[in-house]
Design an enzyme around this catalytic site. Structure first.
Site, mmCIF file in Angstrom:
data_model
loop_
_atom_site.group_PDB
_atom_site.id
_atom_site.type_symbol
_atom_site.label_atom_id
_atom_site.label_comp_id
_atom_site.label_asym_id
_atom_site.label_seq_id
_atom_site.Cartn_x
_atom_site.Cartn_y
_atom_site.Cartn_z
ATOM 1 N N LYS A 217 21.399 48.490 24.321
ATOM 2 C CA LYS A 217 20.498 47.764 24.387
ATOM 3 C C LYS A 217 19.624 47.110 25.506
ATOM 4 C CE LYS A 217 22.973 46.494 20.400
ATOM 5 N NZ LYS A 217 24.624 46.204 19.913
ATOM 6 N N ARG A 251 30.679 51.753 20.211
ATOM 7 C CA ARG A 251 29.376 52.356 19.096
ATOM 8 C C ARG A 251 28.589 52.647 20.038
ATOM 9 N NH1 ARG A 251 25.241 50.439 16.783
ATOM 10 N NH2 ARG A 251 24.884 51.233 14.334
HETATM 11 C C1 PT1 Z 1 27.192 46.209 16.238
HETATM 12 C C2 PT1 Z 1 25.745 47.428 15.903
HETATM 13 C C3 PT1 Z 1 26.178 47.602 14.987
HETATM 14 N N1 PT1 Z 1 25.091 47.521 16.349
HETATM 15 C C4 PT1 Z 1 28.111 47.072 14.877
HETATM 16 N N2 PT1 Z 1 26.962 47.249 14.988
HETATM 17 C C5 PT1 Z 1 23.519 47.324 16.094
HETATM 18 N N3 PT1 Z 1 29.148 46.608 14.118
HETATM 19 C C6 PT1 Z 1 23.538 48.328 14.500
HETATM 20 C C7 PT1 Z 1 18.517 45.438 21.560
HETATM 21 O O1 PT1 Z 1 18.853 44.127 21.991
HETATM 22 O O2 PT1 Z 1 26.435 46.202 18.050
HETATM 23 N N4 PT1 Z 1 27.655 46.556 16.411
HETATM 24 N N5 PT1 Z 1 25.008 47.903 14.136
HETATM 25 C C8 PT1 Z 1 22.510 48.172 16.852
HETATM 26 N N6 PT1 Z 1 21.557 46.819 16.611
HETATM 27 C C9 PT1 Z 1 20.938 45.848 17.884
HETATM 28 C C10 PT1 Z 1 21.161 44.662 18.719
HETATM 29 C C11 PT1 Z 1 20.033 47.182 18.189
HETATM 30 C C12 PT1 Z 1 20.236 44.877 19.739
HETATM 31 C C13 PT1 Z 1 19.502 46.854 20.185
HETATM 32 C C14 PT1 Z 1 19.705 45.608 20.444
HETATM 33 O O3 PT1 Z 1 17.824 46.102 22.051
#
Ligand code: PT1
Length: 274
Positions: A217, A251
């Site tokens: 992230k 995850r």
């Molecule tokens: C998470 C999650 C998810 N993240 C759960 N499910 C994502 N339970 C998708 C960035 O800042 O943390 N928990 N499902 C992906 N979402 C992101 C959010 C991907 C922020 C990248 C960023 O780069």
């Protein structure tokens, strides 16, 4: 608690499987399917305990897709993974119709970044009787990073999750089926994310297994100056910190590396107990 046959006594790794759209041709879809199954197989081989299948991106700025499109993307993949392993499959969705189709196809867990706040989602999850992951998000994926604001991010996230747990209990989902997740990067500034990771331990007194998604992230990009694909070492460090703070499910994209790092944390955790 258990997710299907899976026991959460020691921290486990959930491998991320994004089903990428290929709108150009059916041939593209078949290729995407083969690729996804190959990835799932490799993640299981590397020690993933759960595979999280997602057909709608929820990254910052992402657009929504229809339930029909999401179902078309995820159902064949879930069926195929379910037929290939005993490991539970999770469906990353917020839509009640997708939850139903995914569980019908063999999914044992619903991972919802909107914590079952969409129409019909709580009822569907209760009805399906599967494990649910309730995640905190401020706003919606398209605009959530525009101006995130909190009084106290850890307390706000905690209060939100406590309230979602109560709503789910009232709907007939028991605590034994609920996982919580603070939602790193979901309507949170760099400072909010750092504060949340620093105080992660405070979420464990809600009494539910704790899941975290920190893998690759942007907060890790901010810390290291690295692009997405070059954030593996940073992701491992974050995963270890999360486990030390009480995380039960990680995850991640990089399953082999994370599983290996967790062998080290687990060896020390075990030695501490004896
Ligand atoms: C998470 C999650 C998810 N993240 C759960 N499910 C994502 N339970 C998708 C960035 O800042 O943390 N928990 N499902 C992906 N979402 C992101 C959010 C991907 C922020 C990248 C960023 O780069």
């Amino acid at each position: 608690m258990r997710i299907g046959r899976l026991n959460l006594e020691i921290p486990v790794v959930m491998g991320i499987l994004n089903i990428t759209p290929d709108s150009f041709s059916d041939g593209g879809r078949f290729l995407a399917r083969d690729d996804a199954l190959g990835q799932a197989e490799a993640m299981l081989q590397s020690g993933a305990s759960i595979i999280d299948v997602g057909g709608e991106s929820t990254r910052p700025g992402a657009q929504q897709v229809s339930a029909a499109e999401e179902i078309e993307r995820v159902v064949p993949i879930i069926e195929a993974i379910h037929n290939m392993t005993d490991a539970p499959v999770s469906i990353d969705t917020s839509k009640a119709d997708v939850m139903r189709a995914a569980v019908e196809a063999g999914a044992a867990m619903v991972n919802d970044v909107r914590a079952l706040r969409e129409a019909g989602a709580v009822a569907a999850a209760a009805d399906l009787g599967v494990v649910v992951c309730l995640m905190h998000m401020q706003g919606n994926p398209r605009t959530m990073q525009e101006e995130p604001h909190y009084e106290d991010v850890t307390l706000d996230v905690r209060d939100f999750l406590a309230s979602r747990i109560e709503t789910c209990i009232d709907a007939g989902i028991d605590r034994e089926r609920m996982v919580i997740d603070p939602g790193f990067g979901f309507g949170k500034s760099y400072r909010h994310n750092v504060e949340l990771l620093m105080n992660l331990r405070q979420l464990t007194d809600l009494g539910q297994p704790l899941m975290v998604g920190l893998s690759r992230k942007s907060m890790l990009g901010e810390m290291t100056g690295r692009d997405t694909g070059d954030r593996i070492p940073a992701s491992i460090a974050a995963a270890v910190i999360a486990v030390q703070a009480g995380a039960d499910i990680l995850r991640v994209h990089d399953v082999a590396e994370t599983v290996e790092a967790l062998k080290v944390t687990q060896a020390i955790a075990k030695a501490r107990q004896s």
